[in-house]
Design a protein around this motif. Structure first.
Motif, PDB file in Angstrom:
ATOM      1  N   UNK A  47       0.819  -1.214   0.000  1.00 40.49           N
ATOM      2  CA  UNK A  47       0.000   0.000   0.000  1.00 40.49           C
ATOM      3  C   UNK A  47       0.851   1.262   0.000  1.00 40.49           C
ATOM      4  N   UNK A  48       2.133   1.145   0.345  1.00 44.67           N
ATOM      5  CA  UNK A  48       3.008   2.316   0.292  1.00 44.67           C
ATOM      6  C   UNK A  48       3.494   2.597  -1.120  1.00 44.67           C
ATOM      7  N   UNK A  49       3.207   1.704  -2.047  1.00 39.35           N
ATOM      8  CA  UNK A  49       3.563   1.869  -3.466  1.00 39.35           C
ATOM      9  C   UNK A  49       2.291   2.264  -4.210  1.00 39.35           C
ATOM     10  N   UNK A  50       2.080   3.567  -4.391  1.00 36.74           N
ATOM     11  CA  UNK A  50       0.822   4.052  -4.960  1.00 36.74           C
ATOM     12  C   UNK A  50       0.555   3.522  -6.372  1.00 36.74           C
ATOM     13  N   UNK A  51       1.530   3.553  -7.293  1.00 31.86           N
ATOM     14  CA  UNK A  51       1.242   3.007  -8.632  1.00 31.86           C
ATOM     15  C   UNK A  51       0.812   1.539  -8.599  1.00 31.86           C
ATOM     16  N   UNK A  52       1.470   0.730  -7.768  1.00 35.69           N
ATOM     17  CA  UNK A  52       1.101  -0.685  -7.670  1.00 35.69           C
ATOM     18  C   UNK A  52      -0.297  -0.850  -7.101  1.00 35.69           C
ATOM     19  N   UNK A  53      -0.632  -0.017  -6.128  1.00 33.97           N
ATOM     20  CA  UNK A  53      -1.973  -0.080  -5.542  1.00 33.97           C
ATOM     21  C   UNK A  53      -3.024   0.328  -6.567  1.00 33.97           C
ATOM     22  N   UNK A  54      -2.792   1.429  -7.259  1.00 28.64           N
ATOM     23  CA  UNK A  54      -3.765   1.892  -8.253  1.00 28.64           C
ATOM     24  C   UNK A  54      -3.930   0.887  -9.382  1.00 28.64           C
ATOM     25  N   UNK A  55      -2.878   0.150  -9.671  1.00 26.56           N
ATOM     26  CA  UNK A  55      -2.946  -0.841 -10.743  1.00 26.56           C
ATOM     27  C   UNK A  55      -3.951  -1.944 -10.428  1.00 26.56           C
ATOM     28  N   UNK A  56      -4.157  -2.230  -9.146  1.00 27.61           N
ATOM     29  CA  UNK A  56      -5.141  -3.239  -8.754  1.00 27.61           C
ATOM     30  C   UNK A  56      -6.527  -2.835  -9.254  1.00 27.61           C
ATOM     31  N   UNK A  57      -6.814  -1.542  -9.188  1.00 25.46           N
ATOM     32  CA  UNK A  57      -8.104  -1.051  -9.651  1.00 25.46           C
ATOM     33  C   UNK A  57      -8.285  -1.124 -11.157  1.00 25.46           C
ATOM     34  N   UNK A  58      -7.198  -1.331 -11.889  1.00 24.42           N
ATOM     35  CA  UNK A  58      -7.296  -1.532 -13.331  1.00 24.42           C
ATOM     36  C   UNK A  58      -7.787  -2.942 -13.657  1.00 24.42           C
ATOM     37  N   UNK A  59      -7.582  -3.855 -12.739  1.00 28.88           N
ATOM     38  CA  UNK A  59      -7.956  -5.259 -12.978  1.00 28.88           C
ATOM     39  C   UNK A  59      -9.249  -5.667 -12.299  1.00 28.88           C
ATOM     40  N   UNK A  60      -9.701  -4.881 -11.335  1.00 30.58           N
ATOM     41  CA  UNK A  60     -10.900  -5.238 -10.579  1.00 30.58           C
ATOM     42  C   UNK A  60     -11.778  -4.006 -10.379  1.00 30.58           C
ATOM     43  N   UNK A  61     -13.081  -4.202 -10.408  1.00 32.88           N
ATOM     44  CA  UNK A  61     -14.014  -3.128 -10.116  1.00 32.88           C
ATOM     45  C   UNK A  61     -14.238  -3.093  -8.601  1.00 32.88           C
ATOM     46  N   UNK A  62     -13.453  -2.267  -7.942  1.00 35.00           N
ATOM     47  CA  UNK A  62     -13.505  -2.181  -6.479  1.00 35.00           C
ATOM     48  C   UNK A  62     -14.609  -1.217  -6.081  1.00 35.00           C
ATOM     49  N   UNK A  63     -15.551  -1.700  -5.269  1.00 36.59           N
ATOM     50  CA  UNK A  63     -16.684  -0.882  -4.834  1.00 36.59           C
ATOM     51  C   UNK A  63     -16.578  -0.448  -3.371  1.00 36.59           C
ATOM     52  N   UNK A  64     -15.686  -1.087  -2.615  1.00 34.07           N
ATOM     53  CA  UNK A  64     -15.495  -0.741  -1.215  1.00 34.07           C
ATOM     54  C   UNK A  64     -14.132  -1.217  -0.762  1.00 34.07           C
TER      55      UNK A  64
END
Length: 313
Positions: A52-69
């Motif tokens: 979670x301290x790696x912002x680009x890696x964290x944001x990349x998760x949202x490219x693969x999944x539709x996170x609603x919460x």
């Protein structure tokens, strides 16, 4: 789909199960590479590795999944302490929390739940309510950073429009607990009964007594409360106690264990203070309909059954 940081951790793994039980899908975010454990076989779960301290890696998760919460249970604190780089450790800890909220804003997530702790109330007694003024001082770095986090969350919620909810989690015990007797005796008392040995309570800050009590919540109740808070249509507050709502003494825990293991060698001396400090869970009850399902007897029996099945003795 609910993103759970620390989703394979102690409380995280049970929270994932509680969310799955409601029909939700989950993304488990772990800092280290890990395979889905056997108890999640066939579940609607995606595993992702990112810090979670790696912002680009964290944001990349949202490219693969539709996170609603988001349920943020990974530690946003420098634990264990880094004596050589304390400033950098503190920066990373706070930065991780900021990144989670930034990701929520960019993904247009409605609600982020963030783990806080009963420790923020240290120094207060009686029925502890969320609207009570908190002491500025903290006995340990964990409640110190949880207080900082709560203040940041209040600011960030107002500034970003993301609903950020603090979970003040009480002393939690049950299967997959990695801590043992870190702050309270109950987990080691159960493990000792399952092993057939005397408990090793040397890691506690002070010798425990039979009368000592704390708001002790079984992890399955803790997880269900968190799931209810995450999925509620509407919440009236930004901070909730997640707890049993009662004080449980070591003597009660011992009596509950002996219902299952009568000859357990887990006696504690008398002479402690019979305080009745506990977390008031009125907000949690009113906004989610939560009620604890595990009293000390049911909790001890369930925990012992799990241990005697060959799990983590």
């Amino acid at each position: 789909m609910i993103l759970v940081t620390g989703g394979l951790g102690f409380i995280g793994s049970h929270t994932v199960q509680a969310l799955l039980d409601t029909g939700e899908e989950c993304v488990l975010l772990q800092r280290r590479k890990a395979e889905a454990p056997a108890y999640l076989a066939g579940a609607k779960v995606a595993m992702e590795q990112a810090d979670i301290t790696d912002l680009p890696a964290l944001l990349d998760v949202g490219e693969r999944h539709k996170v609603t919460g988001i349920v943020h249970l990974a530690g946003s604190m420098p634990w264990p302490p880094d004596a050589d780089r304390p400033v950098e450790a503190a920066r990373r800890a706070i930065g991780g929390l900021l990144n989670v909220v930034q990701a929520a804003q960019e993904w247009e997530v409605k609600r982020v739940g963030v783990a806080s702790t009963i420790g923020v109330y240290s120094g207060l007694t009686g029925a502890l309510r969320e609207d009570m003024p908190l002491p500025m001082a903290s006995f340990h770095l964990i409640p110190t950073f949880k207080k900082i986090g709560e203040l940041l969350n209040e600011h960030l919620a107002g500034a970003t429009g993301v609903e950020v909810v603090n979970y003040r989690i009480s002393a939690t015990w049950g299967p997959r607990d990695p801590h043992g007797a870190l702050f309270f005796a109950a987990p080691e008392l159960v493990h000792a009964a399952a092993r057939g040995t005397e408990p090793d309570l040397s890691t506690l800050a002070a010798p425990p007594y039979a009368e000592d009590s704390i708001d002790l919540c079984y992890v399955k109740d803790t997880a269900r409360a968190i799931a209810l808070l995450q999925l509620a249509d509407r919440l009236s507050h930004r901070t909730y106690n997640v707890a049993s709502g009662r004080a449980t003494s070591n003597a009660e825990v011992i009596a509950a264990i002996r219902k299952v293991v009568p000859d357990a060698r887990i006696d504690l001396p008398t002479g402690g203070t019979d305080g009745q400090t506990h977390l008031d869970i009125t907000r949690l009850r009113q906004d989610t309909g939560y009620a604890p399902a595990y009293d000390p007897e049911r909790a001890a029996a369930d925990y012992l059954t799990w241990l005697r099945a060959g799990n983590e003795l």
